[in-house]
Enzyme design. Structure first.
Site, PDB file in Angstrom:
ATOM      1  N   ALA A 172      -8.162  -0.384  12.887  1.00 18.03           N
ATOM      2  CA  ALA A 172      -8.399  -0.891  11.482  1.00 18.03           C
ATOM      3  C   ALA A 172      -7.034  -1.487  11.199  1.00 18.03           C
ATOM      4  O   ALA A 172      -6.429  -0.682  10.586  1.00 18.03           O
ATOM      5  CB  ALA A 172      -8.987   0.054  10.551  1.00 18.03           C
TER       6      ALA A 172
ATOM      7  N   GLY B 143      -1.201   1.006   4.178  1.00 15.33           N
ATOM      8  CA  GLY B 143      -2.165   1.252   5.485  1.00 15.33           C
ATOM      9  C   GLY B 143      -3.730   1.294   5.191  1.00 15.33           C
ATOM     10  O   GLY B 143      -3.995   0.954   4.004  1.00 15.33           O
ATOM     11  N   ASN B 144      -4.440   2.145   5.978  1.00 14.29           N
ATOM     12  CA  ASN B 144      -5.937   2.215   5.524  1.00 14.29           C
ATOM     13  C   ASN B 144      -6.098   3.694   5.891  1.00 14.29           C
ATOM     14  O   ASN B 144      -5.277   4.510   6.686  1.00 14.29           O
ATOM     15  CB  ASN B 144      -6.811   1.450   5.985  1.00 14.29           C
ATOM     16  CG  ASN B 144      -6.632   1.240   7.755  1.00 14.29           C
ATOM     17  OD1 ASN B 144      -6.631   2.033   8.147  1.00 14.29           O
ATOM     18  ND2 ASN B 144      -6.571  -0.030   8.163  1.00 14.29           N
ATOM     19  N   ARG B 145      -7.479   4.034   5.835  1.00 13.26           N
ATOM     20  CA  ARG B 145      -8.031   5.331   5.813  1.00 13.26           C
ATOM     21  C   ARG B 145      -8.364   5.849   7.519  1.00 13.26           C
ATOM     22  O   ARG B 145      -9.116   6.543   7.780  1.00 13.26           O
ATOM     23  CB  ARG B 145      -8.918   5.765   4.954  1.00 13.26           C
ATOM     24  CG  ARG B 145      -8.360   5.707   3.553  1.00 13.26           C
ATOM     25  CD  ARG B 145      -9.526   6.483   2.692  1.00 13.26           C
ATOM     26  NE  ARG B 145      -9.161   6.288   1.288  1.00 13.26           N
ATOM     27  CZ  ARG B 145      -9.038   5.427   0.441  1.00 13.26           C
ATOM     28  NH1 ARG B 145      -9.143   4.365   0.786  1.00 13.26           N
ATOM     29  NH2 ARG B 145      -8.569   5.821  -0.815  1.00 13.26           N
ATOM     30  N   SER B 146      -8.221   4.656   8.407  1.00  9.13           N
ATOM     31  CA  SER B 146      -8.795   4.786   9.566  1.00  9.13           C
ATOM     32  C   SER B 146      -8.176   6.051  10.544  1.00  9.13           C
ATOM     33  O   SER B 146      -6.811   6.033  10.299  1.00  9.13           O
ATOM     34  CB  SER B 146      -8.444   3.367  10.434  1.00  9.13           C
ATOM     35  OG  SER B 146      -8.969   3.637  11.604  1.00  9.13           O
TER      36      SER B 146
END
Length: 418
Positions: free
Chosen positions: A290, A222-225
């Protein structure tokens, strides 16, 4: 007053905030609102109505604000406080604002300290309604709300949810942190025009947050959004009168915009399906999420154990996810949607060059470009960047809270297409 002295233009300068409290069960939430402004370093004066003190005592408001609490115009007459408090305030926020309080303000009444303060004020005034659904929808209340909005007073949309007793519906007081953020947005941007009803009757579809692609049942890519910008866009759209749907990935249980439908998804493919299904009914589609561009080719059915899965964990073969923004634009070109389509781009280097290339490649009407180098934007309270339009236009969006940035974005969208 110079910009350095004007708190509306200088976010580092403490505000002089008046918090009005009228007599509804939601008055207890005003305590949290006072704390929000106090913890930001602002000077707070609480002015309750007499009925509000049936729910929360004056001693509580005095302890939280550090200032005396009065309700009538005949206290501290030597200070002429029924005039002075309103003249000196930078911001007035009334939460809760009952149907009775709204009616009295609309009529120009000045029969207690709160209504007198509002009547004399030249600063932004924000009312956060709280009442039963039938009272909110009553034509008398709706006429009063419309009257106040025409006069430049900001009346927030109430939240939907559980009310007193068994009732559920529109009329719930928004959460204190949301009220504070929206009130500050009114002050920091373009006043009551920030929430002018320019999107009434429009249907808005927004994606928000990050997507998660499973490696096994407990691990993901995943990501940090955080989804804060997408939700802020939904907040502003809802306050401007739009019907809002948010397709939300990982959003850390953010408070939904007033009246918004929230569709929870996990993976990029799930988000694509939700967006594609709803885009034909939308006037504006904003891809603020994101999304994960790649996913594992194969997802393990059971947890991969240390020592037993070195090969599996050391090499994860990836495959590309669908390009949701491009798919939405392709749907429009095929005549399946008629929406204005806005994309987002997060870049770490050569931001403008990469952003312009992405806008051209995707075919959207506009692109909000962020620099995320050094951990910026994702999960943060503030944002900045550039709005790039398909006709070659470029607008720098100054640093501000994500709600303030959302106001700039919606202003640009409305100039573009609505």
């Amino acid at each position: 007053m110079s910009e350095a002295q004007n708190p509306a233009q200088n976010p580092t300068q403490p505000l002089r905030v008046v918090i009005g409290v009228s007599g509804g069960i939601a008055a207890y939430k005003a305590c949290h609102l006072v704390r929000n402004f106090k913890e930001a370093g602002d000077e707070v004066r609480v002015i309750p109505t007499t009925n509000a003190l049936n729910f929360v005592g004056a001693a509580t408001f005095e302890a939280l604000s550090g200032n005396p609490v009065d309700t009538g115009v005949f206290t501290r007459v030597d200070e002429v406080q029924h005039v002075r408090v309103g003249q000196e305030a930078d911001l007035i926020v009334v939460a809760p604002a009952t149907a009775d309080l709204i009616a009295r303000v609309a009529a120009g009444r000045a029969d207690d300290l709160l209504t007198s303060t509002i009547l004399v004020a030249t600063c932004p005034v924000v009312l956060a309604p709280a009442m039963h659904t039938e009272m909110w929808l009553n034509p008398a209340t709706q006429v009063n709300v419309a009257t106040l909005r025409e006069r430049g007073i900001t009346v927030l949309e109430p939240a939907h949810g559980r009310l007193t007793g068994r009732d559920t519906g529109p009329g719930r007081l928004p959460e204190p942190d949301v009220i504070a953020q929206l009130a500050r947005t009114v002050l920091r941007t373009n006043g009551a025009n920030a929430f002018a009803r320019t999107l009434a009757g429009k249907r808005v579809l927004i994606s928000a947050g990050g997507t998660q692609e499973n490696i096994d049942p407990v691990r993901y890519i995943g990501n940090r959004s955080s989804g804060k910008q997408g939700y802020a866009l939904g907040d502003i759209a809802a306050q401007r009168g739009a019907k809002v749907t948010i397709v939300a990935g990982a959003t850390d249980e953010l408070e939904p915009p007033s009246g918004a439908e929230v569709v929870k998804v996990g993976s990029t493919r799930e988000m694509r399906q939700a967006m594609v299904d709803r885009a034909p009914d939308a006037d504006v589609v904003i891809m603020a999420a994101a999304v994960a561009d790649f996913r594992p080719e194969a997802e393990a059915n059971t947890k991969l154990k240390k020592g037993q899965a070195d090969d599996a964990l050391s090499t994860i073969r990836l495959t590309e996810n669908p390009d949701i923004l491009k798919d939405l634009v392709d749907m429009r070109e095929a005549g399946q949607v008629a929406s204005t389509i806005i994309g987002f781009a997060a870049e770490t280097d050569n931001e403008l060059e990469n952003g312009r290339a992405k806008l051209k490649r995707k075919g959207a009407d506009m692109l909000m470009l962020n620099s995320v180098a050094g951990g910026g934007v994702f999960g943060q309270a503030r944002n900045r960047g550039w709005l790039l339009s398909a006709d070659g236009g470029e607008e720098e969006i100054p640093d501000g809270t994500k709600h303030e940035v959302a106001v700039h974005i919606w202003d640009a969208i409305e100039r573009l297409a609505l």
